[in-house]
Design a protein around this motif. Structure first.
Motif, PDB file in Angstrom:
ATOM      1  N   HIS A 112      18.156  29.789  88.608  1.00 53.74           N
ATOM      2  CA  HIS A 112      16.794  30.094  88.203  1.00 53.74           C
ATOM      3  C   HIS A 112      16.563  31.566  88.501  1.00 53.74           C
ATOM      4  CE1 HIS A 112      12.760  29.064  87.076  1.00 53.74           C
ATOM      5  NE2 HIS A 112      12.943  27.784  87.241  1.00 53.74           N
ATOM      6  N   GLU A 126      12.426  23.302  76.701  1.00 52.83           N
ATOM      7  CA  GLU A 126      11.901  22.240  77.584  1.00 52.83           C
ATOM      8  C   GLU A 126      10.399  22.110  77.386  1.00 52.83           C
ATOM      9  OE1 GLU A 126      12.762  23.039  81.685  1.00 52.83           O
ATOM     10  OE2 GLU A 126      11.803  21.193  82.397  1.00 52.83           O
ATOM     11  N   LYS A 181       6.630  20.313  78.260  1.00 53.40           N
ATOM     12  CA  LYS A 181       5.928  19.754  79.428  1.00 53.40           C
ATOM     13  C   LYS A 181       4.468  19.569  79.065  1.00 53.40           C
ATOM     14  CE  LYS A 181       4.918  20.510  84.295  1.00 53.40           C
ATOM     15  NZ  LYS A 181       5.226  21.246  85.522  1.00 53.40           N
ATOM     16  N   ASP A 224      12.861  16.722  80.149  1.00 55.64           N
ATOM     17  CA  ASP A 224      12.676  16.566  81.598  1.00 55.64           C
ATOM     18  C   ASP A 224      11.908  15.260  81.771  1.00 55.64           C
ATOM     19  OD1 ASP A 224      11.335  16.621  84.158  1.00 55.64           O
ATOM     20  OD2 ASP A 224      11.884  18.737  84.333  1.00 55.64           O
ATOM     21  N   HIS A 231       8.085  15.159  82.463  1.00 55.49           N
ATOM     22  CA  HIS A 231       7.149  15.963  81.681  1.00 55.49           C
ATOM     23  C   HIS A 231       6.422  15.206  80.580  1.00 55.49           C
ATOM     24  CE1 HIS A 231       9.037  20.072  82.913  1.00 55.49           C
ATOM     25  NE2 HIS A 231       8.710  19.320  83.933  1.00 55.49           N
ATOM     26  N   HIS A 246      16.634  17.243  82.203  1.00 54.73           N
ATOM     27  CA  HIS A 246      16.339  17.489  83.610  1.00 54.73           C
ATOM     28  C   HIS A 246      15.984  16.123  84.172  1.00 54.73           C
ATOM     29  CE1 HIS A 246      15.266  22.085  83.684  1.00 54.73           C
ATOM     30  NE2 HIS A 246      16.558  21.844  83.528  1.00 54.73           N
ATOM     31  N   ASP A 282       4.456  15.029  86.832  1.00 51.47           N
ATOM     32  CA  ASP A 282       5.669  15.804  87.080  1.00 51.47           C
ATOM     33  C   ASP A 282       5.941  15.782  88.580  1.00 51.47           C
ATOM     34  OD1 ASP A 282       7.845  17.422  86.559  1.00 51.47           O
ATOM     35  OD2 ASP A 282       6.693  19.279  86.693  1.00 51.47           O
ATOM     36  N   ASP A 288      16.462  18.041  88.219  1.00 49.51           N
ATOM     37  CA  ASP A 288      15.352  18.972  88.474  1.00 49.51           C
ATOM     38  C   ASP A 288      14.375  18.228  89.371  1.00 49.51           C
ATOM     39  OD1 ASP A 288      13.437  20.876  88.563  1.00 49.51           O
ATOM     40  OD2 ASP A 288      12.875  20.786  86.452  1.00 49.51           O
TER      41      ASP A 288
HETATM   42  C1  RM4 Z   1       8.936  23.138  85.791  1.00 46.42           C
HETATM   43  C2  RM4 Z   1      10.069  22.751  84.864  1.00 46.42           C
HETATM   44  C3  RM4 Z   1      11.233  23.687  84.904  1.00 46.42           C
HETATM   45  C4  RM4 Z   1      11.540  24.199  86.269  1.00 46.42           C
HETATM   46  C5  RM4 Z   1      10.286  24.590  87.016  1.00 46.42           C
HETATM   47  C6  RM4 Z   1      10.605  25.029  88.433  1.00 46.42           C
HETATM   48  O1  RM4 Z   1       8.041  22.084  85.937  1.00 46.42           O
HETATM   49  O2  RM4 Z   1      10.488  21.451  85.182  1.00 46.42           O
HETATM   50  O3  RM4 Z   1      12.383  23.080  84.414  1.00 46.42           O
HETATM   51  O4  RM4 Z   1      12.299  25.336  86.034  1.00 46.42           O
HETATM   52  O5  RM4 Z   1       9.397  23.522  87.051  1.00 46.42           O
END
Ligand code: RM4
Ligand code: MN
Ligand code: MN
Length: 437
Positions: free
Chosen positions: A107, A226, A228, A261, A264, A288, A296, A334
């Motif tokens: 990251h 991704e 969310k 993810d 999400h 994820h 989340d 994740d």
């Molecule tokens: C977010 C998302 C991303 C992650 C960040 C820290 O909710 O899941 O994948 O990189 O959090």
């Protein structure tokens, strides 16, 4: 941050792991033989399932080896990694004991280091590769010219958008030096109030910015988009769902894929069906993995709803079984470990993924197809339940043993004294780092 000690810790020592396994091998052999006989009666060759499990790998998120927190507080753990090199040390322990986590997902800029070549060599020396690089335009960094308070790739200001695009291109450059093959794009952009943001224009700005990032992708790279639903934007998020993600991927081109993810989505959303739709669209890029009860939550994979995890893997096994085209999703964890030792959580989570994977391989797909075609709802459901309720623990343990990993990773880890040694070698820093992950 300098590289940590060169001495191989006990937790990664092959002799130590073998000694830990010695006391458990006879019991495992007996359990494995009994399960093998049971599966043979069902027409399943246990050895082929074990081989598949041994080949299964999931990437560790570098941010997962530090203790996480909530927006209320973060309670630091003992001997937490103080930089990316120590994070890799922890990842190497997880892989040595489970044999299931051969790669790390970085990251940036959290893992920024001036000497990327040294980081690559450090990973190589520990048998660790680098999976997708994750960019970060949801926080401001010290000295940054433009603020992301009102968005990044979708900001109304071109200067802010340009800065966010440049950061992503920088992530690609760093990832290339590490051997990564994908960039994961998650943005926090959105709105907290109705009317705050023009939905259409914000999405158009996203597509324009993402196209600039896309054009900087090396030929063999993938852009993982991704989605969310909410947070940090609480009214509307620009890439809020798989529909927006798929539209973006299709608009950008064949190197753009959708990343799911598990946390999400709205509660009770049928995630396994979303997975099936993305497989159909030939755009399922990766996952994820985590678990959640309300949102989340970033809880450990399989800790709340292992059946849902199985149903997701069931779709993946089905896609593989029918040779769905363009199907090669990447697997990443994740999670945020707020109350456990992150190494233990990540080990057990990787194993939960392997468990769901192994169970999904036990589904009798010919029989299931027959029940589906014949509208035998009860037997169709039973054929999934039969696979899900099979205790595949001996298969997972045997797969680990075959790779020199531990039959019982958590017990071996605790016996190694790794965390206590870290507590001495890595004195606590003053001030807490972000608790958001
Ligand atoms: C977010 C998302 C991303 C992650 C960040 C820290 O909710 O899941 O994948 O990189 O959090
Ligand atoms: Mn994620
Ligand atoms: Mn998340």
């Amino acid at each position: 941050m300098s590289a940590s000690s060169d001495k191989t810790p006990m937790a990664r020592d092959a002799g130590f792991i073998a000694a830990q396994n010695a006391a458990r091998t006879a019991d495992l052999d007996a359990d494995y033989a009994a399960l093998g006989a049971q599966l043979a009666r069902r027409g399943v060759d246990i050895e082929s399932v074990t081989r598949r499990v041994a080949q299964f790998g999931v990437a560790i998120p570098s941010w997962g080896v530090g203790t996480g927190g909530t927006r209320f507080a973060r309670f630091a753990g003992q001997g937490e990694p103080r930089g990316v090199f120590e994070k890799l040390d922890d990842c190497a322990v997880i892989h040595a004991l489970t044999g299931a986590t051969p790669t790390v997902s970085l990251h940036l800029p959290w893992d920024r280091t001036p000497d990327v070549a040294a980081l690559k060599a450090f990973g190589d020396a520990r048998g660790l590769g680098f999976d997708a690089v994750n960019s970060n335009t949801f926080q401001d960094q010290p000295g940054q010219a433009q603020s992301y308070k009102f968005g990044s790739l979708t900001h109304t200001s071109k200067d802010a958008r340009d800065q966010a695009v440049a950061h992503n291109l920088d992530c690609i450059r760093i990832g290339q030096a590490l051997g990564s093959k994908a960039l994961t794009l998650w943005i926090g952009d959105g709105a907290n109030f109705p009317g705050q943001q023009h939905f259409v224009r914000a999405f158009e700005r996203y597509l324009d910015s993402a196209a600039q990032i896309y054009s900087g992708l090396p030929t063999d790279w993938r852009l993982l988009i991704e989605h969310k639903m909410y947070e940090p934007a609480f009214y509307a998020t620009v890439i809020q769902d798989w529909g927006s993600s798929l539209m973006a991927a299709q608009a950008l081109g064949p190197k753009a894929w959708c990343l799911v993810d598990l946390g999400h989505h709205a509660p009770n959303v049928n995630i396994e069906m979303i997975v099936a739709r993305l497989v159909h669209a030939r755009r399922l890029g990766g996952f994820h993995f985590n678990d959640s009860k309300y949102g989340d939550d970033d809880l450990d994979s399989g800790s709340i709803d292992p059946f849902r995890l199985f149903l997701v893997f069931n779709e993946l096994a089905d896609a593989e079984w029918r040779r769905a085209p363009d199907f090669r999703p990447t697997h990443m964890l994740d999670q945020s470990h707020n109350v456990t030792d992150p190494v233990e959580s990540l080990m057990t989570s990787a194993i939960e993924l392997q468990r769901a994977f192994a169970q999904s391989l036990l589904v009798d797909r010919e029989a299931l197809a027959g029940y589906q075609d014949g509208n035998d709802a009860l037997m169709a459901a039973q054929s999934l339940k039969r696979a899900f309720t099979t205790d595949v623990g001996p298969i997972l343990a045997r797969a680990r043993l075959s790779k020199g990993a531990a039959i019982d990773p958590v017990t071996a880890y605790r016996a190694s004294g790794y965390r206590a040694a870290c507590a001495v070698a890595r004195p606590a820093r003053g001030g807490a780092s972000s608790g958001i992950v």
